[in-house]
Design an enzyme around this catalytic site. Structure first.
Site, mmCIF file in Angstrom:
data_model
loop_
_atom_site.group_PDB
_atom_site.id
_atom_site.type_symbol
_atom_site.label_atom_id
_atom_site.label_comp_id
_atom_site.label_asym_id
_atom_site.label_seq_id
_atom_site.Cartn_x
_atom_site.Cartn_y
_atom_site.Cartn_z
ATOM 1 N N GLY A 185 0.806 -1.222 0.000
ATOM 2 C CA GLY A 185 0.000 0.000 0.000
ATOM 3 C C GLY A 185 0.825 1.251 0.000
ATOM 4 C CB SER A 186 3.028 2.652 -1.429
ATOM 5 O OG SER A 186 2.944 1.640 -2.419
#
Length: 216
Positions: A185-186
């Site tokens: 997640g980024s």
């Protein structure tokens, strides 16, 4: 069809997949329910680290997307102060990657890597604007074949805990090639100038394929 169902695995994923498979095997010996839950997580781990083949336009008049995800923001903004670009105006396109997106990051253009700077920081939700300035992040500054300056910023998110950069300073790179991955997640920010924007906010992107901007 086989490539779609079983895409190539990024090298960062082998260790996590192996750990997940061992845990799944142990849990199956204890409980079928726990084993099935762990198996589902193992499948997710495999697809999180997938590195599918992408078909890049191979035209240096275009900038291609550096990430799979959704465009969370398009703004005119000063460049990153960490690179000494705070007095220079850029267009910044921010792409948010959730935990189901492919997380391999790709180069928007061919050229030369000039500078790489890692900055430690916090772990706010990567969809928030303040994550660009406060989260753990990695800056990749490059000059493309059109002599334009580009900046890519890999930003860790709420659950991300490692940014991997696979290019080095002074290396020659090609449009669409992988330059790193961010685990779990980024967000990736792309800074550029002298290009006309071709996308809009909330649009989905495919790394190495979606056309972000065209040379003016």
């Amino acid at each position: 069809m086989a490539d779609f169902l079983f895409p190539k695995l990024h090298k960062e994923g082998y260790r996590f997949l192996a750990i997940s498979l061992v845990i799944t095997f142990v849990l199956l010996l204890i409980s079928n329910l726990l084993g099935l839950i762990s198996l589902a997580i193992t499948v997710w781990v495999y697809y999180f680290f997938r590195d599918p083949k992408r078909f890049t336009i191979k035209d240096e008049n275009f900038l291609v997307s550096p990430a799979d995800g959704v465009i969370s923001q398009i703004i005119e903004i000063n460049g990153p102060k960490e690179l000494g670009l705070e007095s220079k105006k850029f267009t910044r396109v921010s792409i948010f990657m959730n935990v189901f997106n492919c997380h391999v990051n790709r180069l928007p253009s061919s050229g030369k890597i000039n500078k790489i700077i890692y900055k430690s920081g916090k772990f706010f939700n990567a969809s928030l604007d303040k994550s660009s300035d406060e989260n753990e992040r990695n800056y990749v500054q490059m000059t493309n074949l059109n002599k334009d300056e580009l900046v890519l910023v890999q930003i860790a998110g709420l659950v991300a805990r490692r940014i991997v950069c696979e290019v080095s300073e002074n290396s020659e790179v090609k449009q669409g090639d992988s330059f790193g991955i961010i685990r779990f997640g980024s967000r990736v920010d792309l800074y550029f100038e002298n290009y006309k924007i071709l996308v809009c906010q909330n649009q989905k992107t495919i790394s190495g394929e979606t056309l972000i901007a065209h040379k003016v």
